[in-house]
Design a protein around this motif. Structure first.
Motif, PDB file in Angstrom:
ATOM      1  N   LYS A   2       0.829  -1.192   0.000  1.00 44.49           N
ATOM      2  CA  LYS A   2       0.000   0.000   0.000  1.00 44.49           C
ATOM      3  C   LYS A   2       0.873   1.256   0.000  1.00 44.49           C
ATOM      4  O   LYS A   2       0.570   2.230  -0.688  1.00 44.49           O
ATOM      5  CB  LYS A   2      -0.922  -0.014   1.217  1.00 44.49           C
ATOM      6  N   ASP A   3       1.971   1.228   0.743  1.00 43.43           N
ATOM      7  CA  ASP A   3       2.892   2.366   0.786  1.00 43.43           C
ATOM      8  C   ASP A   3       3.504   2.622  -0.580  1.00 43.43           C
ATOM      9  O   ASP A   3       3.643   3.767  -1.015  1.00 43.43           O
ATOM     10  CB  ASP A   3       4.001   2.128   1.814  1.00 43.43           C
ATOM     11  N   THR A   4       3.854   1.572  -1.273  1.00 39.88           N
ATOM     12  CA  THR A   4       4.434   1.693  -2.610  1.00 39.88           C
ATOM     13  C   THR A   4       3.431   2.338  -3.573  1.00 39.88           C
ATOM     14  O   THR A   4       3.792   3.206  -4.370  1.00 39.88           O
ATOM     15  CB  THR A   4       4.846   0.304  -3.154  1.00 39.88           C
ATOM     16  N   ILE A   5       2.184   1.931  -3.471  1.00 42.53           N
ATOM     17  CA  ILE A   5       1.136   2.498  -4.330  1.00 42.53           C
ATOM     18  C   ILE A   5       0.957   3.977  -4.019  1.00 42.53           C
ATOM     19  O   ILE A   5       0.874   4.804  -4.941  1.00 42.53           O
ATOM     20  CB  ILE A   5      -0.189   1.726  -4.157  1.00 42.53           C
ATOM     21  N   VAL A   7       3.113   6.077  -2.751  1.00 39.86           N
ATOM     22  CA  VAL A   7       4.294   6.810  -3.239  1.00 39.86           C
ATOM     23  C   VAL A   7       4.193   7.003  -4.754  1.00 39.86           C
ATOM     24  O   VAL A   7       4.459   8.090  -5.284  1.00 39.86           O
ATOM     25  CB  VAL A   7       5.601   6.069  -2.856  1.00 39.86           C
ATOM     26  N   ALA A   8       3.778   5.963  -5.463  1.00 40.53           N
ATOM     27  CA  ALA A   8       3.643   6.051  -6.921  1.00 40.53           C
ATOM     28  C   ALA A   8       2.596   7.089  -7.317  1.00 40.53           C
ATOM     29  O   ALA A   8       2.794   7.870  -8.250  1.00 40.53           O
ATOM     30  CB  ALA A   8       3.284   4.683  -7.502  1.00 40.53           C
ATOM     31  N   LEU A   9       1.470   7.117  -6.603  1.00 42.02           N
ATOM     32  CA  LEU A   9       0.421   8.100  -6.893  1.00 42.02           C
ATOM     33  C   LEU A   9       0.899   9.520  -6.622  1.00 42.02           C
ATOM     34  O   LEU A   9       0.646  10.434  -7.407  1.00 42.02           O
ATOM     35  CB  LEU A   9      -0.836   7.795  -6.087  1.00 42.02           C
ATOM     36  N   GLU A  10       1.580   9.720  -5.509  1.00 44.76           N
ATOM     37  CA  GLU A  10       2.112  11.047  -5.181  1.00 44.76           C
ATOM     38  C   GLU A  10       3.130  11.495  -6.226  1.00 44.76           C
ATOM     39  O   GLU A  10       3.158  12.656  -6.625  1.00 44.76           O
ATOM     40  CB  GLU A  10       2.744  11.054  -3.783  1.00 44.76           C
ATOM     41  N   THR A  11       3.963  10.562  -6.694  1.00 48.77           N
ATOM     42  CA  THR A  11       4.951  10.880  -7.730  1.00 48.77           C
ATOM     43  C   THR A  11       4.240  11.283  -9.021  1.00 48.77           C
ATOM     44  O   THR A  11       4.615  12.251  -9.678  1.00 48.77           O
ATOM     45  CB  THR A  11       5.863   9.662  -7.999  1.00 48.77           C
ATOM     46  N   LYS A  12       3.180  10.541  -9.362  1.00 47.47           N
ATOM     47  CA  LYS A  12       2.434  10.829 -10.595  1.00 47.47           C
ATOM     48  C   LYS A  12       1.771  12.194 -10.524  1.00 47.47           C
ATOM     49  O   LYS A  12       1.737  12.930 -11.498  1.00 47.47           O
ATOM     50  CB  LYS A  12       1.394   9.724 -10.829  1.00 47.47           C
ATOM     51  N   ARG A  13       1.253  12.550  -9.343  1.00 47.12           N
ATOM     52  CA  ARG A  13       0.613  13.857  -9.176  1.00 47.12           C
ATOM     53  C   ARG A  13       1.579  15.000  -9.438  1.00 47.12           C
ATOM     54  O   ARG A  13       1.208  16.030  -9.947  1.00 47.12           O
ATOM     55  CB  ARG A  13       0.061  13.992  -7.759  1.00 47.12           C
ATOM     56  N   THR A  33      -5.012   5.496 -10.835  1.00 44.55           N
ATOM     57  CA  THR A  33      -5.607   4.850  -9.660  1.00 44.55           C
ATOM     58  C   THR A  33      -6.770   3.963 -10.076  1.00 44.55           C
ATOM     59  O   THR A  33      -6.888   2.829  -9.608  1.00 44.55           O
ATOM     60  CB  THR A  33      -6.097   5.900  -8.646  1.00 44.55           C
ATOM     61  N   ARG A  34      -7.630   4.463 -10.949  1.00 43.27           N
ATOM     62  CA  ARG A  34      -8.777   3.669 -11.404  1.00 43.27           C
ATOM     63  C   ARG A  34      -8.314   2.408 -12.120  1.00 43.27           C
ATOM     64  O   ARG A  34      -8.881   1.332 -11.928  1.00 43.27           O
ATOM     65  CB  ARG A  34      -9.660   4.504 -12.321  1.00 43.27           C
ATOM     66  N   SER A  35      -7.305   2.555 -12.965  1.00 43.05           N
ATOM     67  CA  SER A  35      -6.790   1.396 -13.698  1.00 43.05           C
ATOM     68  C   SER A  35      -6.203   0.365 -12.740  1.00 43.05           C
ATOM     69  O   SER A  35      -6.484  -0.829 -12.852  1.00 43.05           O
ATOM     70  CB  SER A  35      -5.703   1.825 -14.689  1.00 43.05           C
ATOM     71  N   ASN A  52      -6.172  -7.478  -1.578  1.00 44.23           N
ATOM     72  CA  ASN A  52      -6.219  -6.368  -2.525  1.00 44.23           C
ATOM     73  C   ASN A  52      -5.602  -5.142  -1.867  1.00 44.23           C
ATOM     74  O   ASN A  52      -6.130  -4.631  -0.875  1.00 44.23           O
ATOM     75  CB  ASN A  52      -7.670  -6.089  -2.929  1.00 44.23           C
ATOM     76  N   PRO A  53      -4.494  -4.625  -2.406  1.00 45.67           N
ATOM     77  CA  PRO A  53      -3.834  -3.472  -1.776  1.00 45.67           C
ATOM     78  C   PRO A  53      -4.635  -2.174  -1.886  1.00 45.67           C
ATOM     79  O   PRO A  53      -4.333  -1.207  -1.203  1.00 45.67           O
ATOM     80  CB  PRO A  53      -2.507  -3.362  -2.537  1.00 45.67           C
ATOM     81  N   PHE A  54      -5.673  -2.163  -2.699  1.00 51.92           N
ATOM     82  CA  PHE A  54      -6.458  -0.939  -2.847  1.00 51.92           C
ATOM     83  C   PHE A  54      -7.612  -0.846  -1.859  1.00 51.92           C
ATOM     84  O   PHE A  54      -8.301   0.164  -1.820  1.00 51.92           O
ATOM     85  CB  PHE A  54      -6.971  -0.799  -4.293  1.00 51.92           C
ATOM     86  N   VAL A  55      -7.817  -1.886  -1.084  1.00 46.28           N
ATOM     87  CA  VAL A  55      -8.845  -1.824  -0.047  1.00 46.28           C
ATOM     88  C   VAL A  55      -8.390  -0.780   0.969  1.00 46.28           C
ATOM     89  O   VAL A  55      -7.276  -0.844   1.479  1.00 46.28           O
ATOM     90  CB  VAL A  55      -9.053  -3.206   0.624  1.00 46.28           C
ATOM     91  N   GLY A  56      -9.229   0.191   1.212  1.00 43.81           N
ATOM     92  CA  GLY A  56      -8.892   1.230   2.186  1.00 43.81           C
ATOM     93  C   GLY A  56      -8.290   2.483   1.567  1.00 43.81           C
ATOM     94  O   GLY A  56      -8.134   3.490   2.239  1.00 43.81           O
ATOM     95  N   ILE A  57      -7.945   2.431   0.282  1.00 40.16           N
ATOM     96  CA  ILE A  57      -7.457   3.637  -0.396  1.00 40.16           C
ATOM     97  C   ILE A  57      -8.671   4.311  -1.010  1.00 40.16           C
ATOM     98  O   ILE A  57      -9.381   3.720  -1.823  1.00 40.16           O
ATOM     99  CB  ILE A  57      -6.408   3.308  -1.486  1.00 40.16           C
ATOM    100  N   GLY A  58      -8.927   5.537  -0.601  1.00 42.30           N
ATOM    101  CA  GLY A  58     -10.110   6.261  -1.062  1.00 42.30           C
ATOM    102  C   GLY A  58     -10.075   6.578  -2.550  1.00 42.30           C
ATOM    103  O   GLY A  58      -9.019   6.617  -3.176  1.00 42.30           O
ATOM    104  N   LYS A  59     -11.257   6.789  -3.080  1.00 40.39           N
ATOM    105  CA  LYS A  59     -11.362   7.158  -4.493  1.00 40.39           C
ATOM    106  C   LYS A  59     -11.086   8.647  -4.631  1.00 40.39           C
ATOM    107  O   LYS A  59     -11.578   9.462  -3.854  1.00 40.39           O
ATOM    108  CB  LYS A  59     -12.749   6.825  -5.029  1.00 40.39           C
ATOM    109  N   GLU A  60     -10.312   8.969  -5.635  1.00 36.75           N
ATOM    110  CA  GLU A  60      -9.934  10.352  -5.886  1.00 36.75           C
ATOM    111  C   GLU A  60     -10.784  10.897  -7.019  1.00 36.75           C
ATOM    112  O   GLU A  60     -11.126  10.187  -7.947  1.00 36.75           O
ATOM    113  CB  GLU A  60      -8.466  10.394  -6.313  1.00 36.75           C
ATOM    114  N   LYS A  61     -11.126  12.167  -6.953  1.00 31.06           N
ATOM    115  CA  LYS A  61     -11.892  12.799  -8.026  1.00 31.06           C
ATOM    116  C   LYS A  61     -11.028  13.863  -8.682  1.00 31.06           C
ATOM    117  O   LYS A  61     -10.203  14.501  -8.045  1.00 31.06           O
ATOM    118  CB  LYS A  61     -13.161  13.438  -7.481  1.00 31.06           C
ATOM    119  N   SER A  62     -11.256  14.044  -9.967  1.00 31.22           N
ATOM    120  CA  SER A  62     -10.536  15.082 -10.706  1.00 31.22           C
ATOM    121  C   SER A  62     -11.017  16.453 -10.256  1.00 31.22           C
ATOM    122  O   SER A  62     -12.170  16.634  -9.895  1.00 31.22           O
ATOM    123  CB  SER A  62     -10.790  14.951 -12.209  1.00 31.22           C
ATOM    124  N   GLU A  63     -10.108  17.405 -10.354  1.00 33.92           N
ATOM    125  CA  GLU A  63     -10.493  18.781 -10.063  1.00 33.92           C
ATOM    126  C   GLU A  63     -11.323  19.293 -11.225  1.00 33.92           C
ATOM    127  O   GLU A  63     -11.049  18.999 -12.377  1.00 33.92           O
ATOM    128  CB  GLU A  63      -9.239  19.657  -9.933  1.00 33.92           C
TER     129      GLU A  63
END
Length: 178
Positions: A2-5, A7-13, A33-35, A52-63
């Motif tokens: 989950k930490d790796t995911i 970090v990857a999302l923060e890097t992508k942002r 994230t959706r993919s 599933n490592p995405f259990v507990g990671i909230g859904k993000e919405k586009s600005e």
């Protein structure tokens, strides 16, 4: 994992987009994230991963940004641009005025026949998405422009295309995007 995911999302942002459509880093992260979420849901359902490592990671919405509208000066400049003494200039002016006055979509404009205009009620029948029919009001300025354009178009068609009857239905679709 989950930490790796995360970090990857923060890097992508924080990564600037270098090519393609102007997609913001946040939009890219949301798509990613959706993919990944769909992929890991499938992996978990097929028993390739125990958890599933995405259990507990909230859904993000586009600005969602507010689209800037035209200023009064810009609208006047746009409407004054076409040469209304020519058929194409008058046509372009009427198209722009119709879009600005009614707020209809270009695809709705293309489907308007003159018989869709109710001159007494000053409304236009348009067919939107899914062929949904609706009436949109028009201003006196637009009514006048439509009448002038219809007369001008009938004369123009009669003089340029002798095989076409003046009673041939005049469609805005004839003014299709080029």
């Amino acid at each position: 994992m989950k930490d790796t995911i995360m970090v990857a999302l923060e890097t992508k942002r924080g990564t600037p987009i270098k090519r393609g459509k102007a997609e913001t880093p946040t939009d890219a992260a949301v798509k990613l994230t959706r993919s990944w979420r769909a992929f890991f849901n499938w992996m978990h359902s097929e028993c390739f991963v125990e958890k599933n490592p995405f259990v507990g990671i909230g859904k993000e919405k586009s600005e969602r940004s507010i689209i800037e509208t035209f200023s009064n000066a810009q609208m006047k400049s746009l409407l004054n641009a076409p040469n209304r003494s020519t058929f194409t200039g008058l046509r372009d002016y009427t198209i722009m005025l119709t879009l600005l006055d009614t707020g209809i979509r270009i695809s709705e404009l293309e489907g308007i026949d003159l018989h869709h205009v109710d001159w007494r009620e000053r409304t236009i029948k348009v067919y939107g998405k899914g062929r949904k029919e609706r009436l949109v009001p028009m201003s006196r300025v637009l009514e006048k422009a439509l009448r002038i354009t219809a007369r001008f178009a009938a004369c123009w068609i009669a003089t340029h295309y002798s095989s076409i009857s003046i009673t041939t239905p005049l469609r805005f679709a004839a003014f299709n995007r080029r």
